[in-house]
Motif scaffolding. Structure first.
Motif, PDB file in Angstrom:
ATOM      1  N   VAL A 144     -11.770  -9.055   1.218  1.00 54.44           N
ATOM      2  CA  VAL A 144     -12.955  -9.817   0.831  1.00 54.44           C
ATOM      3  C   VAL A 144     -13.380  -9.419  -0.574  1.00 54.44           C
ATOM      4  CG1 VAL A 144     -15.372 -10.349   1.345  1.00 54.44           C
ATOM      5  CG2 VAL A 144     -13.734  -9.990   3.226  1.00 54.44           C
ATOM      6  N   TYR A 145     -13.618 -10.437  -1.408  1.00 55.81           N
ATOM      7  CA  TYR A 145     -14.087 -10.215  -2.778  1.00 55.81           C
ATOM      8  C   TYR A 145     -15.528 -10.700  -2.901  1.00 55.81           C
ATOM      9  CZ  TYR A 145      -9.170  -9.540  -4.045  1.00 55.81           C
ATOM     10  OH  TYR A 145      -7.883  -9.084  -4.126  1.00 55.81           O
ATOM     11  N   ASP A 146     -16.355  -9.898  -3.551  1.00 53.49           N
ATOM     12  CA  ASP A 146     -17.715 -10.298  -3.885  1.00 53.49           C
ATOM     13  C   ASP A 146     -17.640 -11.061  -5.200  1.00 53.49           C
ATOM     14  OD1 ASP A 146     -20.350 -10.530  -4.756  1.00 53.49           O
ATOM     15  OD2 ASP A 146     -20.937  -8.585  -3.949  1.00 53.49           O
ATOM     16  N   LEU A 147     -17.896 -12.367  -5.157  1.00 52.24           N
ATOM     17  CA  LEU A 147     -17.748 -13.196  -6.351  1.00 52.24           C
ATOM     18  C   LEU A 147     -18.840 -12.942  -7.385  1.00 52.24           C
ATOM     19  CD1 LEU A 147     -16.594 -16.557  -4.720  1.00 52.24           C
ATOM     20  CD2 LEU A 147     -15.195 -14.786  -5.807  1.00 52.24           C
ATOM     21  N   LYS A 148     -19.942 -12.370  -6.976  1.00 47.30           N
ATOM     22  CA  LYS A 148     -21.018 -12.086  -7.931  1.00 47.30           C
ATOM     23  C   LYS A 148     -20.692 -10.873  -8.803  1.00 47.30           C
ATOM     24  CE  LYS A 148     -23.124 -15.472  -5.994  1.00 47.30           C
ATOM     25  NZ  LYS A 148     -22.980 -16.808  -6.628  1.00 47.30           N
ATOM     26  N   THR A 149     -19.909  -9.944  -8.253  1.00 49.85           N
ATOM     27  CA  THR A 149     -19.532  -8.752  -9.008  1.00 49.85           C
ATOM     28  C   THR A 149     -18.042  -8.743  -9.374  1.00 49.85           C
ATOM     29  OG1 THR A 149     -19.041  -7.485  -6.995  1.00 49.85           O
ATOM     30  CG2 THR A 149     -21.306  -7.415  -7.822  1.00 49.85           C
ATOM     31  N   SER A 150     -17.284  -9.700  -8.827  1.00 45.26           N
ATOM     32  CA  SER A 150     -15.831  -9.807  -9.053  1.00 45.26           C
ATOM     33  C   SER A 150     -15.082  -8.566  -8.572  1.00 45.26           C
ATOM     34  CB  SER A 150     -15.521 -10.048 -10.539  1.00 45.26           C
ATOM     35  OG  SER A 150     -16.119 -11.251 -10.975  1.00 45.26           O
ATOM     36  N   LYS A 151     -15.583  -7.941  -7.510  1.00 42.12           N
ATOM     37  CA  LYS A 151     -14.959  -6.729  -6.976  1.00 42.12           C
ATOM     38  C   LYS A 151     -14.545  -6.923  -5.521  1.00 42.12           C
ATOM     39  CE  LYS A 151     -17.376  -3.424  -9.971  1.00 42.12           C
ATOM     40  NZ  LYS A 151     -18.265  -2.231  -9.993  1.00 42.12           N
ATOM     41  N   LYS A 152     -13.473  -6.227  -5.146  1.00 45.66           N
ATOM     42  CA  LYS A 152     -13.047  -6.220  -3.756  1.00 45.66           C
ATOM     43  C   LYS A 152     -13.967  -5.277  -2.975  1.00 45.66           C
ATOM     44  CE  LYS A 152      -8.648  -5.813  -3.063  1.00 45.66           C
ATOM     45  NZ  LYS A 152      -7.298  -5.177  -2.940  1.00 45.66           N
ATOM     46  N   ILE A 153     -14.574  -5.784  -1.919  1.00 46.69           N
ATOM     47  CA  ILE A 153     -15.516  -4.967  -1.162  1.00 46.69           C
ATOM     48  C   ILE A 153     -15.005  -4.626   0.237  1.00 46.69           C
ATOM     49  CG2 ILE A 153     -17.532  -5.860  -2.398  1.00 46.69           C
ATOM     50  CD1 ILE A 153     -18.060  -7.646   0.094  1.00 46.69           C
ATOM     51  N   TYR A 154     -13.911  -5.247   0.645  1.00 48.41           N
ATOM     52  CA  TYR A 154     -13.401  -4.986   1.997  1.00 48.41           C
ATOM     53  C   TYR A 154     -11.899  -5.194   2.012  1.00 48.41           C
ATOM     54  CZ  TYR A 154     -12.791  -5.310   7.074  1.00 48.41           C
ATOM     55  OH  TYR A 154     -12.380  -5.103   8.374  1.00 48.41           O
ATOM     56  N   SER A 155     -11.214  -4.313   2.730  1.00 47.82           N
ATOM     57  CA  SER A 155      -9.770  -4.453   2.911  1.00 47.82           C
ATOM     58  C   SER A 155      -9.368  -3.775   4.205  1.00 47.82           C
ATOM     59  CB  SER A 155      -9.017  -3.808   1.731  1.00 47.82           C
ATOM     60  OG  SER A 155      -7.616  -3.862   1.947  1.00 47.82           O
ATOM     61  N   GLN A 156      -8.704  -4.513   5.057  1.00 49.35           N
ATOM     62  CA  GLN A 156      -8.172  -3.916   6.280  1.00 49.35           C
ATOM     63  C   GLN A 156      -6.727  -4.382   6.484  1.00 49.35           C
ATOM     64  OE1 GLN A 156      -8.706  -3.607  11.142  1.00 49.35           O
ATOM     65  NE2 GLN A 156     -10.400  -4.400   9.938  1.00 49.35           N
ATOM     66  N   LYS A 157      -5.860  -3.402   6.679  1.00 44.77           N
ATOM     67  CA  LYS A 157      -4.460  -3.681   7.014  1.00 44.77           C
ATOM     68  C   LYS A 157      -4.214  -3.208   8.441  1.00 44.77           C
ATOM     69  CE  LYS A 157       0.322  -2.615   5.710  1.00 44.77           C
ATOM     70  NZ  LYS A 157       1.202  -1.884   4.748  1.00 44.77           N
ATOM     71  N   ALA A 158      -3.690  -4.106   9.259  1.00 47.17           N
ATOM     72  CA  ALA A 158      -3.335  -3.771  10.642  1.00 47.17           C
ATOM     73  C   ALA A 158      -1.838  -3.963  10.805  1.00 47.17           C
ATOM     74  CB  ALA A 158      -4.103  -4.652  11.624  1.00 47.17           C
ATOM     75  N   SER A 159      -1.165  -2.952  11.318  1.00 48.86           N
ATOM     76  CA  SER A 159       0.281  -3.033  11.488  1.00 48.86           C
ATOM     77  C   SER A 159       0.682  -2.548  12.873  1.00 48.86           C
ATOM     78  CB  SER A 159       0.996  -2.194  10.417  1.00 48.86           C
ATOM     79  OG  SER A 159       0.546  -0.849  10.450  1.00 48.86           O
ATOM     80  N   SER A 160       1.781  -3.074  13.371  1.00 53.89           N
ATOM     81  CA  SER A 160       2.261  -2.688  14.694  1.00 53.89           C
ATOM     82  C   SER A 160       3.760  -2.911  14.770  1.00 53.89           C
ATOM     83  CB  SER A 160       1.539  -3.490  15.792  1.00 53.89           C
ATOM     84  OG  SER A 160       1.716  -4.884  15.588  1.00 53.89           O
ATOM     85  N   GLU A 161       4.379  -2.254  15.737  1.00 56.43           N
ATOM     86  CA  GLU A 161       5.827  -2.403  15.895  1.00 56.43           C
ATOM     87  C   GLU A 161       6.253  -2.090  17.323  1.00 56.43           C
ATOM     88  OE1 GLU A 161       8.220   1.457  14.726  1.00 56.43           O
ATOM     89  OE2 GLU A 161       6.905   0.882  13.047  1.00 56.43           O
ATOM     90  N   THR A 162       7.389  -2.632  17.699  1.00 53.83           N
ATOM     91  CA  THR A 162       8.051  -2.306  18.958  1.00 53.83           C
ATOM     92  C   THR A 162       9.507  -2.008  18.626  1.00 53.83           C
ATOM     93  OG1 THR A 162       8.635  -4.621  19.405  1.00 53.83           O
ATOM     94  CG2 THR A 162       6.554  -3.810  20.324  1.00 53.83           C
ATOM     95  N   SER A 163      10.159  -1.201  19.464  1.00 56.16           N
ATOM     96  CA  SER A 163      11.534  -0.823  19.157  1.00 56.16           C
ATOM     97  C   SER A 163      12.351  -0.630  20.431  1.00 56.16           C
ATOM     98  CB  SER A 163      11.561   0.463  18.327  1.00 56.16           C
ATOM     99  OG  SER A 163      10.987   1.546  19.050  1.00 56.16           O
ATOM    100  N   MET A 164      13.658  -0.640  20.258  1.00 55.91           N
ATOM    101  CA  MET A 164      14.601  -0.392  21.345  1.00 55.91           C
ATOM    102  C   MET A 164      15.697   0.537  20.843  1.00 55.91           C
ATOM    103  SD  MET A 164      15.141  -4.164  23.091  1.00 55.91           S
ATOM    104  CE  MET A 164      16.353  -3.495  24.246  1.00 55.91           C
ATOM    105  N   GLU A 165      16.022   1.554  21.637  1.00 60.10           N
ATOM    106  CA  GLU A 165      17.117   2.447  21.293  1.00 60.10           C
ATOM    107  C   GLU A 165      18.446   1.726  21.470  1.00 60.10           C
ATOM    108  OE1 GLU A 165      16.909   5.363  19.950  1.00 60.10           O
ATOM    109  OE2 GLU A 165      14.714   5.429  20.037  1.00 60.10           O
ATOM    110  N   GLY A 166      19.432   2.126  20.671  1.00 56.04           N
ATOM    111  CA  GLY A 166      20.756   1.528  20.782  1.00 56.04           C
ATOM    112  C   GLY A 166      21.560   2.111  21.930  1.00 56.04           C
ATOM    113  N   LYS A 167      22.603   1.422  22.303  1.00 57.87           N
ATOM    114  CA  LYS A 167      23.477   1.893  23.372  1.00 57.87           C
ATOM    115  C   LYS A 167      24.191   3.179  22.953  1.00 57.87           C
ATOM    116  CE  LYS A 167      24.714  -2.525  25.544  1.00 57.87           C
ATOM    117  NZ  LYS A 167      25.831  -3.466  25.823  1.00 57.87           N
TER     118      LYS A 167
END
Length: 218
Positions: A144-167
């Protein structure tokens, strides 16, 4: 037909299972303030999902911010028809773009969202174990950017993963070792169910929106 229905039900159930989501607020506040009738401009999502899924996520984001801001969120497509806005706002707008939005519109905040599939190696349904380690991984970022100040005021990164072992295969493992594991029931047997990379992308975005709603200052 019964087998197909059975597998579809299992996929639905397992897609609902818990997959950890890792969050990163990039050193910024984890809460957004929704007060004083501020106006929110919701940019179209940047995503490697198909156009149908992108549109669904656009609607999801808009509805979430409209609910929190009491109807003061507007999609960029709607804003373009009413204001002198560019047809496209970049994912990482520079100062010139932010100043242009400030001077040519009455919006207070700009919301940018991106999702990306980092690894897409496992199908939702695998009938057998893969020959090598495989995983699905994706992330979503909302800023999220505040257009009155031209600054980024919020940032959230969400990451996830699933995996399987090989034979475990010869020659890395001897025939005796492999036979012993099979005899002891230690060799995994299919089918295997997993979150697809597409599903992880959508899950990450949903988790961000839920977190914003939970921590919102109204």
């Amino acid at each position: 037909m019964k087998k197909i229905s059975f597998y579809l039900i299992l996929i639905f159930v397992l897609q609902s299972c818990h997959v950890p989501v890792n969050r990163d607020y990039n050193g910024l506040s984890g809460a957004l303030v929704f007060t004083q009738n501020k106006k929110w401009l919701i940019n179209n999502i940047y995503s490697d999902l198909n156009s149908v899924e992108r549109e669904k996520m656009n609607v999801q984001i808009l509805n979430s911010f409209n609910s929190l801001s009491k109807g003061n969120a507007v999609s960029i497509d709607e804003a373009i028809t009413k204001n002198l806005l560019p047809a496209k706002i970049s994912l990482n707008p520079d100062l010139e773009q932010l100043e242009s939005l400030k001077n040519n519109s009455d919006f207070d905040y700009l919301v940018n969202v991106r999702t990306k599939k980092v690894a897409d190696q496992i199908a939702s349904l695998e009938l057998s174990q893969p020959y090598q380690f495989s995983k699905n991984e994706a992330f979503a970022i909302l800023e999220v950017y505040d257009l009155k100040t031209s600054k980024k005021i919020y940032s959230q990164k969400a990451s996830s993963e699933t995996s399987m072992e090989g034979k475990k295969t010869y020659p890395e493992y001897s025939a005796e070792q492999l036979n012993a594991e099979r005899a002891n029931g230690k060799t995994p047997k299919g089918p295997f169910f997993s979150y697809s990379a597409d599903a992880l992308s959508k899950k990450n975005l949903s988790q961000i929106l839920k977190d914003i709603q939970k921590k919102a200052v109204k």
